[in-house]
Design a protein around this motif. Structure first.
Motif, PDB file in Angstrom:
ATOM      1  N   ASP A 223       0.844  -1.192   0.000  1.00 44.50           N
ATOM      2  CA  ASP A 223       0.000   0.000   0.000  1.00 44.50           C
ATOM      3  C   ASP A 223       0.882   1.246   0.000  1.00 44.50           C
ATOM      4  O   ASP A 223       2.112   1.175   0.086  1.00 44.50           O
ATOM      5  N   ALA A 224       0.236   2.399  -0.036  1.00 40.01           N
ATOM      6  CA  ALA A 224       0.951   3.671  -0.161  1.00 40.01           C
ATOM      7  C   ALA A 224       1.903   3.926   0.995  1.00 40.01           C
ATOM      8  O   ALA A 224       2.888   4.651   0.842  1.00 40.01           O
ATOM      9  N   GLY A 225       1.628   3.353   2.164  1.00 43.72           N
ATOM     10  CA  GLY A 225       2.461   3.603   3.330  1.00 43.72           C
ATOM     11  C   GLY A 225       3.894   3.146   3.169  1.00 43.72           C
ATOM     12  O   GLY A 225       4.795   3.643   3.855  1.00 43.72           O
ATOM     13  N   LEU A 226       4.131   2.190   2.268  1.00 47.50           N
ATOM     14  CA  LEU A 226       5.492   1.711   2.043  1.00 47.50           C
ATOM     15  C   LEU A 226       6.351   2.765   1.352  1.00 47.50           C
ATOM     16  O   LEU A 226       7.578   2.644   1.339  1.00 47.50           O
ATOM     17  N   GLY A 227       5.714   3.772   0.781  1.00 46.99           N
ATOM     18  CA  GLY A 227       6.457   4.845   0.131  1.00 46.99           C
ATOM     19  C   GLY A 227       6.912   5.877   1.134  1.00 46.99           C
ATOM     20  O   GLY A 227       6.503   7.044   1.081  1.00 46.99           O
ATOM     21  N   GLN A 265       0.988  -3.614   6.202  1.00 48.04           N
ATOM     22  CA  GLN A 265      -0.434  -3.830   6.463  1.00 48.04           C
ATOM     23  C   GLN A 265      -0.716  -3.950   7.952  1.00 48.04           C
ATOM     24  O   GLN A 265      -1.717  -3.440   8.462  1.00 48.04           O
ATOM     25  N   ARG A 266       0.171  -4.613   8.666  1.00 44.90           N
ATOM     26  CA  ARG A 266      -0.021  -4.830  10.096  1.00 44.90           C
ATOM     27  C   ARG A 266       0.086  -3.514  10.881  1.00 44.90           C
ATOM     28  O   ARG A 266      -0.498  -3.369  11.952  1.00 44.90           O
ATOM     29  N   HIS A 271      -1.380   3.169  12.792  1.00 41.63           N
ATOM     30  CA  HIS A 271      -0.776   4.438  12.385  1.00 41.63           C
ATOM     31  C   HIS A 271      -1.421   5.049  11.140  1.00 41.63           C
ATOM     32  O   HIS A 271      -0.985   6.108  10.702  1.00 41.63           O
ATOM     33  N   GLY A 272      -2.429   4.398  10.583  1.00 42.40           N
ATOM     34  CA  GLY A 272      -3.000   4.868   9.331  1.00 42.40           C
ATOM     35  C   GLY A 272      -2.217   4.319   8.146  1.00 42.40           C
ATOM     36  O   GLY A 272      -1.095   3.823   8.285  1.00 42.40           O
ATOM     37  N   LEU A 277       6.417   4.475  10.207  1.00 43.64           N
ATOM     38  CA  LEU A 277       7.805   4.753   9.864  1.00 43.64           C
ATOM     39  C   LEU A 277       8.515   3.479   9.429  1.00 43.64           C
ATOM     40  O   LEU A 277       8.139   2.377   9.834  1.00 43.64           O
ATOM     41  N   ALA A 278       9.565   3.648   8.651  1.00 41.83           N
ATOM     42  CA  ALA A 278      10.308   2.483   8.178  1.00 41.83           C
ATOM     43  C   ALA A 278      10.854   1.671   9.345  1.00 41.83           C
ATOM     44  O   ALA A 278      10.844   0.436   9.305  1.00 41.83           O
TER      45      ALA A 278
END
Length: 292
Positions: A223-227, A265-266, A271-272, A277-278
């Motif tokens: 998902d976008a959070g990985l960016g 995903q987890r 955190h949304g 954070l990485a």
């Protein structure tokens, strides 16, 4: 090992492609060497190194600029840390010292690139390390190491090491010799396959994994959070850890890409989708791998 031309990565597929477990001996679980950083980016090496341990590697060695080595050894007490010569601007110098080459010669997997910031120095460093690696060693090229490879895409031809490349779309464009013509809206399977064939290595590109022989896998839960800053360093480290455990490059790339995505995903419920954070991915990796 999956043999279909295009597969979706699922827990079921991974269960049919099990990782080597190893023993209680840390040497049997493999040694990872991460080479990277600069005076201003030692955190990239920390993220990649800890990710390798979370992926199950038994021993960790970090090679960074002299000016950051002491701090990093305190931040990652599980690792042996060595300092590398640095340029006046704080980049890792390309003149690889004997101590680094000795570590590289004995490592089960080497990740080069996280945090490096000078392409000329990186190219010299990469060449020296490639010439000393064991034939059966794993190798992950990330960030500026990919930039160095883009100058000589045939650098890996004929090399026996188990190689995985972790480009973003911009880096993929450079590796194909057309930096302005590859974007995130392109057919990533076609782009990843082209890079894999040109560079004779397995490629993981935004959830798409391609092997030089044309096989392709898709990880569809990212998902976008990985960016987020440092996320790619975590991915490179996870893959290096799996290679150290004895995984083939396509297996390490598929398992690593899946674990990276599912770890995100987890974190999303807490955190949304775009707020984690990485470094928070690190604490999810081992559990995620263990739930397959």
């Amino acid at each position: 090992m999956p043999t279909s031309e295009h597969s979706t990565i699922t827990p079921g597929l991974l269960r049919e492609w099990p990782l080597r477990t190893g023993t209680t001996d840390k040497k049997d679980r493999g040694t990872v060497l991460v080479v990277g950083g600069s005076r201003s980016t030692p955190g990239a090496v920390l993220l990649a190194g800890v990710a390798a341990l979370r992926a199950g590697a038994g021993r960790l060695q970090l090679a960074v600029t002299d000016s950051t080595a002491a701090a990093l050894s305190i931040a990652v007490p599980e690792a042996a840390v060595i300092g590398l010569p640095e340029t006046a601007s704080g980049s890792v110098a390309g003149d690889a010292p004997k101590r680094l080459l000795d570590l590289a010669a004995d490592a089960d997997a080497v990740a080069i690139g996280p945090g490096l910031d000078d392409i000329d120095e990186t190219a010299a460093l990469l060449g020296a390390v490639l010439d000393i690696l064991r034939p059966d060693a794993g190798l992950v090229l990330d960030a500026y190491a990919l930039g160095a490879l883009s100058r000589d895409p045939e650098l890996l031809d004929g090399r026996p090491q188990r190689v995985v490349l972790t480009p973003n779309v911009t880096e993929a464009g450079y590796l194909l010799g057309r930096p302005d013509s590859v974007g995130s809206g392109d057919d990533l399977a076609a782009v990843a396959t082209a890079v894999a064939r040109r560079c004779s290595a397995v490629v993981t590109l935004y959830g798409t994994i391609a092997a030089p022989d044309g096989r392709v896998w898709s990880e569809e839960s990212g998902d976008a959070g990985l960016g987020t800053s440092g996320s790619g360093d975590v991915l490179a480290g996870v893959i290096a850890g799996l290679l150290a455990r004895g995984a083939d490059p396509d297996q390490a790339a598929c398992w690593g890409t899946w674990a990276h995505a599912v770890s995100g995903q987890r974190l999303a419920p807490r955190h949304g989708r775009t707020g984690f954070l990485a470094r928070e991915l690190l604490d999810e990796v081992a559990y995620t791998l263990g739930t397959v």
